[in-house]
Motif scaffolding. Structure first.
Motif, PDB file in Angstrom:
ATOM      1  N   GLN A 129       0.829  -1.199   0.000  1.00 21.64           N
ATOM      2  CA  GLN A 129       0.000   0.000   0.000  1.00 21.64           C
ATOM      3  C   GLN A 129       0.867   1.255   0.000  1.00 21.64           C
ATOM      4  N   LEU A 130       1.939   1.215   0.788  1.00 22.10           N
ATOM      5  CA  LEU A 130       2.859   2.347   0.814  1.00 22.10           C
ATOM      6  C   LEU A 130       3.519   2.527  -0.550  1.00 22.10           C
ATOM      7  N   ARG A 131       3.848   1.419  -1.205  1.00 18.53           N
ATOM      8  CA  ARG A 131       4.460   1.479  -2.539  1.00 18.53           C
ATOM      9  C   ARG A 131       3.507   2.114  -3.549  1.00 18.53           C
ATOM     10  N   ASP A 132       2.224   1.764  -3.462  1.00 18.72           N
ATOM     11  CA  ASP A 132       1.236   2.385  -4.354  1.00 18.72           C
ATOM     12  C   ASP A 132       1.259   3.904  -4.212  1.00 18.72           C
ATOM     13  N   LEU A 133       1.342   4.372  -2.971  1.00 17.13           N
ATOM     14  CA  LEU A 133       1.324   5.816  -2.712  1.00 17.13           C
ATOM     15  C   LEU A 133       2.588   6.495  -3.238  1.00 17.13           C
ATOM     16  N   GLU A 139       4.899   9.533 -10.063  1.00 18.02           N
ATOM     17  CA  GLU A 139       4.314   9.771 -11.383  1.00 18.02           C
ATOM     18  C   GLU A 139       3.653  11.142 -11.458  1.00 18.02           C
ATOM     19  N   THR A 140       3.012  11.551 -10.377  1.00 20.83           N
ATOM     20  CA  THR A 140       2.364  12.868 -10.364  1.00 20.83           C
ATOM     21  C   THR A 140       3.398  13.981 -10.442  1.00 20.83           C
ATOM     22  N   VAL A 141       4.505  13.824  -9.723  1.00 21.17           N
ATOM     23  CA  VAL A 141       5.582  14.813  -9.782  1.00 21.17           C
ATOM     24  C   VAL A 141       6.177  14.861 -11.188  1.00 21.17           C
ATOM     25  N   ARG A 142       6.324  13.705 -11.818  1.00 12.23           N
ATOM     26  CA  ARG A 142       6.861  13.665 -13.182  1.00 12.23           C
ATOM     27  C   ARG A 142       5.905  14.325 -14.170  1.00 12.23           C
ATOM     28  N   ASP A 143       4.602  14.098 -13.970  1.00 11.74           N
ATOM     29  CA  ASP A 143       3.620  14.751 -14.829  1.00 11.74           C
ATOM     30  C   ASP A 143       3.705  16.269 -14.688  1.00 11.74           C
ATOM     31  N   GLN A 144       3.877  16.726 -13.460  1.00 11.21           N
ATOM     32  CA  GLN A 144       4.004  18.165 -13.239  1.00 11.21           C
ATOM     33  C   GLN A 144       5.274  18.708 -13.900  1.00 11.21           C
ATOM     34  N   ALA A 145       6.367  17.939 -13.800  1.00 10.61           N
ATOM     35  CA  ALA A 145       7.621  18.356 -14.435  1.00 10.61           C
ATOM     36  C   ALA A 145       7.468  18.416 -15.955  1.00 10.61           C
ATOM     37  N   ARG A 146       6.701  17.470 -16.516  1.00 10.30           N
ATOM     38  CA  ARG A 146       6.452  17.509 -17.968  1.00 10.30           C
ATOM     39  C   ARG A 146       5.654  18.753 -18.347  1.00 10.30           C
ATOM     40  N   ASP A 147       4.697  19.140 -17.500  1.00 11.48           N
ATOM     41  CA  ASP A 147       3.930  20.360 -17.771  1.00 11.48           C
ATOM     42  C   ASP A 147       4.822  21.591 -17.716  1.00 11.48           C
ATOM     43  N   VAL A 148       5.772  21.604 -16.784  1.00 19.28           N
ATOM     44  CA  VAL A 148       6.704  22.734 -16.693  1.00 19.28           C
ATOM     45  C   VAL A 148       7.577  22.800 -17.947  1.00 19.28           C
ATOM     46  N   PRO A 235      -2.786  17.106  -5.138  1.00 19.67           N
ATOM     47  CA  PRO A 235      -2.642  15.646  -4.951  1.00 19.67           C
ATOM     48  C   PRO A 235      -1.271  15.238  -4.433  1.00 19.67           C
ATOM     49  N   ILE A 236      -0.221  15.972  -4.818  1.00 24.45           N
ATOM     50  CA  ILE A 236       1.115  15.649  -4.309  1.00 24.45           C
ATOM     51  C   ILE A 236       1.163  15.852  -2.796  1.00 24.45           C
ATOM     52  N   SER A 237       0.564  16.948  -2.324  1.00 22.04           N
ATOM     53  CA  SER A 237       0.540  17.214  -0.879  1.00 22.04           C
ATOM     54  C   SER A 237      -0.279  16.164  -0.137  1.00 22.04           C
ATOM     55  N   ARG A 238      -1.430  15.805  -0.705  1.00 22.70           N
ATOM     56  CA  ARG A 238      -2.272  14.799  -0.052  1.00 22.70           C
ATOM     57  C   ARG A 238      -1.571  13.451   0.013  1.00 22.70           C
ATOM     58  N   LEU A 239      -0.889  13.080  -1.078  1.00 16.44           N
ATOM     59  CA  LEU A 239      -0.161  11.810  -1.093  1.00 16.44           C
ATOM     60  C   LEU A 239       0.964  11.817  -0.062  1.00 16.44           C
ATOM     61  N   SER A 240       1.673  12.933   0.049  1.00 16.64           N
ATOM     62  CA  SER A 240       2.772  13.027   1.014  1.00 16.64           C
ATOM     63  C   SER A 240       2.246  12.916   2.442  1.00 16.64           C
ATOM     64  N   GLU A 241       1.097  13.515   2.708  1.00 17.82           N
ATOM     65  CA  GLU A 241       0.507  13.426   4.046  1.00 17.82           C
ATOM     66  C   GLU A 241       0.117  11.986   4.377  1.00 17.82           C
ATOM     67  N   GLU A 242      -0.473  11.282   3.395  1.00 18.10           N
ATOM     68  CA  GLU A 242      -0.880   9.900   3.634  1.00 18.10           C
ATOM     69  C   GLU A 242       0.331   8.986   3.798  1.00 18.10           C
ATOM     70  N   GLN A 269      11.462   7.360   2.275  1.00 14.81           N
ATOM     71  CA  GLN A 269      10.106   6.822   2.146  1.00 14.81           C
ATOM     72  C   GLN A 269      10.017   5.851   0.966  1.00 14.81           C
ATOM     73  N   VAL A 270      10.648   6.213  -0.139  1.00 14.47           N
ATOM     74  CA  VAL A 270      10.619   5.353  -1.328  1.00 14.47           C
ATOM     75  C   VAL A 270      11.383   4.052  -1.071  1.00 14.47           C
ATOM     76  N   LEU A 271      12.510   4.136  -0.384  1.00 12.54           N
ATOM     77  CA  LEU A 271      13.305   2.933  -0.093  1.00 12.54           C
ATOM     78  C   LEU A 271      12.506   1.932   0.728  1.00 12.54           C
ATOM     79  N   ILE A 272      11.831   2.413   1.759  1.00 16.94           N
ATOM     80  CA  ILE A 272      11.032   1.509   2.585  1.00 16.94           C
ATOM     81  C   ILE A 272       9.869   0.946   1.784  1.00 16.94           C
ATOM     82  N   ALA A 273       9.264   1.774   0.921  1.00 15.24           N
ATOM     83  CA  ALA A 273       8.130   1.312   0.117  1.00 15.24           C
ATOM     84  C   ALA A 273       8.557   0.258  -0.891  1.00 15.24           C
TER      85      ALA A 273
END
Length: 300
Positions: A129-133, A139-148, A235-242, A269-273
């Motif tokens: 579940q943590l890995r899903d988050l 992916e959301t951060v990458r999408d934002q970077a693509r928009d930039v 969504p990035i903030s909400r995901l980080s909080e969860e 966080q990513v390493l543990i996930a």
């Protein structure tokens, strides 16, 4: 070959159905094999589970095909007496000649029967579940970077060279200039005067960079891109909080990881996930490095 598993099975999963072959002791020293097809709908998987339990199947292997393996694996994982094995597709397909799903499930059953394959690492439910988050956040951060990046490239269409002077075109100064452009301001000097901090020393260059052919169409496009970039923050903030909430029981492990030079909170966080916190699953540090794909190549 020696028989390692007397009661085992192999499953070949597709989107709509799953072919399963089981091996159980037969008459005398001969084994009995049976193949059945089940639906991948929930009722079909429950029927498959009951069939395996009825035949006292202790271990069943399945190929890691897309995400189709997950419902069956998770169901059998929660079933007492059955150990599901997720198998690397590359290891299974090293021997050619099998062209049908039935032959595939029979081959997987044979591999498990004779102990010729090893299971892949599948983390426990809380780590999954943590890995899903964390993966969705990435992916959301990458999408934002693509928009930039898309925004920077579109500015080139207007002749405005803001990215040649400003490192971050979504920073406070650059954002104020872009908002002013969208609002209708076209005077390069007035736009450059919105610079803050260290960018105030680059006003002459900014004045040159902000002179272009910016029209109403460009204003609409830039406004749409800026809106998409802003909306990604929520969504990035909400995901980080969860993620932070789910990691509270593992706060000690996170704190230990961030003491390593180069390991930030996000990376910890990513390493543990990705690898969990139970290192006993990996025989050696080399096994962990191999699973993570960071072993040096051997081309000799």
């Amino acid at each position: 070959m020696d028989v390692i598993e007397e009661r085992c099975g192999g499953a070949d999963l597709g989107k709509t159905d799953v072919k399963v072959c089981i091996r159980v002791p037969g008459t005398g020293k001969r084994a009995r094999y049976e193949v059945r097809t089940f639906s991948t709908m929930n009722d079909g998987l429950l029927e498959l589970r009951d069939w395996l339990v009825e035949n006292r199947i202790a271990r069943i292997g399945m190929e890691a095909t897309a995400s189709y393996w997950k419902p069956l694996f998770y169901l059998l994982e929660a079933t007492e007496g059955i150990e599901p094995w997720l198998l690397n597709a590359r290891h299974i397909k090293t021997v050619p000649g099998r062209k049908t799903d039935v032959k595939d499930c029979q081959w997987i059953c044979k591999l498990v029967e004779h102990g010729l394959v090893r299971p892949s690492f599948v983390p426990p439910r809380d780590i999954r579940q943590l890995r899903d988050l964390t993966r969705y956040r990435t992916e959301t951060v990458r999408d934002q970077a693509r928009d930039v990046n898309r925004l920077a490239m579109f500015l080139e269409d207007t002749g405005i060279k803001l990215s040649s002077v400003v490192t971050d075109i979504t920073g406070r100064s650059a954002r104020a200039m872009l908002d002013a452009l969208v609002a209708g301001e076209r005077d390069p000097q007035r736009l450059a005067s919105l610079a803050l901090g260290s960018l105030q020393g680059k006003v002459p260059r900014l004045t040159r960079a902000l002179a272009g052919d910016f029209n109403g169409h460009h204003a609409f496009m830039i406004a749409s891109m800026l809106r998409a970039i802003d909306e990604a923050d929520n969504p990035i903030s909400r995901l980080s909080e969860e993620i932070d909430r789910q990691l509270q029981p593992l706060r000690q492990q996170v704190d230990l990881l961030i003491t390593i030079p180069g390991i930030s909170l996000t990376l910890a966080q990513v390493l543990i996930a990705e690898i969990g916190f139970d290192m006993s699953r990996f025989a050696t540090a080399g096994h962990l490095a191999s699973w993570a794909g960071v072993c040096p190549g051997n081309k000799e």
